[in-house]
Design a protein around this motif. Structure first.
Motif, PDB file in Angstrom:
ATOM      1  N   TYR A 148     -12.331   6.987  -8.060  1.00 24.60           N
ATOM      2  CA  TYR A 148     -11.062   6.314  -7.720  1.00 24.60           C
ATOM      3  C   TYR A 148     -10.392   5.751  -8.977  1.00 24.60           C
ATOM      4  N   LEU A 153     -10.790  -1.259  -4.318  1.00 20.75           N
ATOM      5  CA  LEU A 153     -10.756  -0.869  -2.900  1.00 20.75           C
ATOM      6  C   LEU A 153     -11.261  -1.946  -1.939  1.00 20.75           C
ATOM      7  N   GLN A 165      -3.876   3.644  -2.962  1.00 25.56           N
ATOM      8  CA  GLN A 165      -5.243   4.180  -3.013  1.00 25.56           C
ATOM      9  C   GLN A 165      -5.247   5.706  -3.158  1.00 25.56           C
ATOM     10  N   HIS A 166      -4.410   6.368  -2.362  1.00 23.04           N
ATOM     11  CA  HIS A 166      -4.414   7.833  -2.379  1.00 23.04           C
ATOM     12  C   HIS A 166      -3.207   8.402  -3.123  1.00 23.04           C
ATOM     13  N   GLY A 176      -6.154  -4.306  -3.586  1.00 26.60           N
ATOM     14  CA  GLY A 176      -7.215  -3.416  -3.103  1.00 26.60           C
ATOM     15  C   GLY A 176      -7.223  -3.323  -1.586  1.00 26.60           C
ATOM     16  N   ASN A 177      -7.588  -2.142  -1.107  1.00 29.76           N
ATOM     17  CA  ASN A 177      -7.577  -1.923   0.329  1.00 29.76           C
ATOM     18  C   ASN A 177      -8.384  -0.672   0.635  1.00 29.76           C
ATOM     19  N   SER A 178      -9.156  -0.713   1.697  1.00 22.59           N
ATOM     20  CA  SER A 178      -9.832   0.503   2.160  1.00 22.59           C
ATOM     21  C   SER A 178     -10.343   0.212   3.563  1.00 22.59           C
ATOM     22  N   HIS A 217      -6.793   7.048 -10.836  1.00 23.62           N
ATOM     23  CA  HIS A 217      -5.628   6.198 -11.144  1.00 23.62           C
ATOM     24  C   HIS A 217      -5.276   6.264 -12.632  1.00 23.62           C
ATOM     25  N   TYR A 274     -18.574   4.077  -0.611  1.00 25.81           N
ATOM     26  CA  TYR A 274     -18.070   4.947  -1.687  1.00 25.81           C
ATOM     27  C   TYR A 274     -19.165   5.337  -2.661  1.00 25.81           C
ATOM     28  N   GLN A 296       0.827  -1.214   0.000  1.00 23.05           N
ATOM     29  CA  GLN A 296       0.000   0.000   0.000  1.00 23.05           C
ATOM     30  C   GLN A 296       0.864   1.268   0.000  1.00 23.05           C
TER      31      GLN A 296
END
Ligand code: PLP
Length: 480
Positions: free
Chosen positions: A377, A308, A453-454, A83-85, A381, A369, A72
């Motif tokens: 998102y 995510l 992600q960010h 994916g991650n959130s 990207h 989301y 990440q």
């Protein structure tokens, strides 16, 4: 650990994760250790007496984290994203807390029903044709969450194999199944993921690997010629695995042409693996990439790559769920229940019996989301990948190797494979960035994927600065 301690340490764990994520930039993206580092740090036997929680947690920072690759991290540009959130992490916590094993509707009705509902939500959102959805009247289709894209392809292949053997049996009732099996031929492009080959090994079927065109895309004509040749040699085409968003360079097979070819062969199963790219079809402007999907028998995409959602969450849809389940049904008395005929029992849709409450995380992600947030998102990207592409284009020492469609940019220094290998290993060894190589049509290149992600524009500029600094040093050293 009792429930009071769980409440206390659980909050501490949430804070630990928050701090890990907030401060991830302060860590080196890849570990700086040698193989076997952990063996030297841990005892040879499991502890006989219970240990203190604080001691276990202390070892996380001291012993485990030094060996972790931080997927990440904003400097991680390898593979495809993992994916991650926070909503997804929390749903996974809840799934562990509930701890149900939803192999059948009766084993935990909400587990099965939520899976069916969110797979319909997701299928609609990415633009799958109605025949893949389960909620429509008289629908034969539906979706399921598998552990991985590899498993989706395997399961599709097993269904295709069962269907083909059944048909051959009708024509050759006295021929051994083993003999019939030896006639089956599957197809994929050289750019298909290696899991297709593995699936064929497990399924004990032949697989013909076909050359894609100059855009790394498998065409209908190449497939047609191969299938016709095999058929004239007494083989039986039964399965075609195509890819939307290949692993090496994110190319797209021509599934429209391929679908038209497959229609001319009896009983051939067309699978579409869109493990990474499929998530992006949630954006209306990218739905054109799905053209031809009407001919497919099955389709998969992994929200745990590009939507995510934490691993594991690989979504698979089939046009005819009975074709899938008839290949996988085993029905002992202890698993049967009174509603088998009117409900979905996901144990018949895959290899494992036991399954986690994985739909929770997709549900949490969709609700937290909204489709609009997920589209934002994906678009962010892609925008960053285009930014990186523009930087490569401006530097005449470099060249782009494949079209940038989503978040992946394939590039190389103009020059030999060795030069590019050296550039990549120098960068990776520095720990300043992490990327991996790939090769298409024997042309080696470096893959730069937008993963975090960010991720920000500054991250892209930083990455390009690191790459160009190393390139300058390398090119200077080769001149000297
Ligand atoms: N298919 C494609 C196109 C992929 O890119 C990958 C992995 O990146 C896979 C399949 C394998 O995915 P999994 O790890 O979910 O089996």
């Amino acid at each position: 650990m009792d429930s009071t301690e769980f409440s206390y340490y659980g909050k501490e764990m949430v804070d630990y994760i928050k701090n890990y994520v907030d401060n991830i930039r302060t860590r080196r993206v890849t570990p700086n250790i040698e193989p076997g580092y952990l063996k030297k740090l841990l005892p040879e036997e499991a502890p006989y007496h219970p240990e203190k929680w604080d001691d276990i947690m202390a070892d996380i920072e001291e012993k485990i984290m030094p060996g972790v690759t931080h997927w990440q991290h904003p400097r991680f540009h390898a593979y495809f994203p993992s994916g991650n959130s926070y909503p997804s992490i929390m749903a996974d916590m809840l799934s562990s807390g509930i701890g149900c094993i939803g192999f059948s509707w009766a084993a935990s009705p909400a587990c099965s029903e939520l899976e069916t509902i969110v797979l319909d939500w997701f299928g609609k959102a990415i633009g799958l044709p109605n025949q893949f959805l389960s909620s429509l009247p008289d629908s034969q289709g539906g979706g399921v969450i598998q552990t991985s894209a590899s498993e989706c392809t395997l399961v599709a292949m097993l269904a295709a194999r069962a269907q083909a053997i059944k048909r051959l049996k009708q024509h050759h009732p006295y021929v051994e199944e083993g003999v019939l099996l030896s006639k089956l031929m599957g197809y994929c492009s050289r750019e298909a993921h290696s899991s297709v080959e593995k699936g064929a090994m497990i399924s004990f079927v032949k697989l013909r690997i076909l050359e894609p065109d100059d855009n790394a895309s498998l065409t209908g004509e190449t497939l047609r010629m191969a299938m016709e040749e095999d058929e004239s040699n007494g083989l039986v085409p039964f399965f075609v695995s195509t890819t939307l968003g290949t692993t090496s360079c994110c190319s797209f097979d021509n599934i429209k042409e391929i679908g038209e070819v497959v229609q001319n062969f009896p009983c051939v199963w067309l699978h579409v693996d869109a493990a990474y790219a499929g998530n992006a079809f949630i954006c209306p402007e990218l739905k054109y990439l799905l053209e031809g999907i009407e001919s497919a028998d099955s389709f998969n995409t992994n929200p745990n790559k590009f939507l995510l959602t934490n691993f594991d969450c690989s979504c698979m849809w089939v046009r005819d769920r009975y074709k899938l389940t008839s290949a996988l049904v085993v029905d002992p008395l202890y698993l049967q229940h009174g509603y088998s005929n009117s409900t979905i029992d996901y144990r018949h849709w895959g290899v494992p019996l036991s399954r986690r409450f994985r739909s929770l995380k997709l549900w949490f992600v969709f609700r937290s989301y909204g489709i609009s947030g997920l589209q934002a998102y994906i678009r962010h990207h892609i925008k960053l990948a285009k930014k990186f592409e523009a930087l490569v284009r401006k530097d005449s020492r470099f060249e782009l190797c494949h079209k940038v469609v989503l978040g992946l940019v394939c590039f190389r220094l103009k020059g030999s494979e060795k030069l590019n290998e050296k550039l990549l290993s120098n960068i990776n060894e520095s720990g300043k960035l992490h990327m991996v190589p790939a090769s298409v049509k024997e042309r080696y290149f470096i893959r730069f994927c937008v993963v975090a992600q960010h991720a920000t524009e500054e991250d892209i500029h930083y990455a390009w600065e690191v790459i160009t600094d190393f390139a300058t040093d390398l090119l200077d050293s080769t001149k000297a």
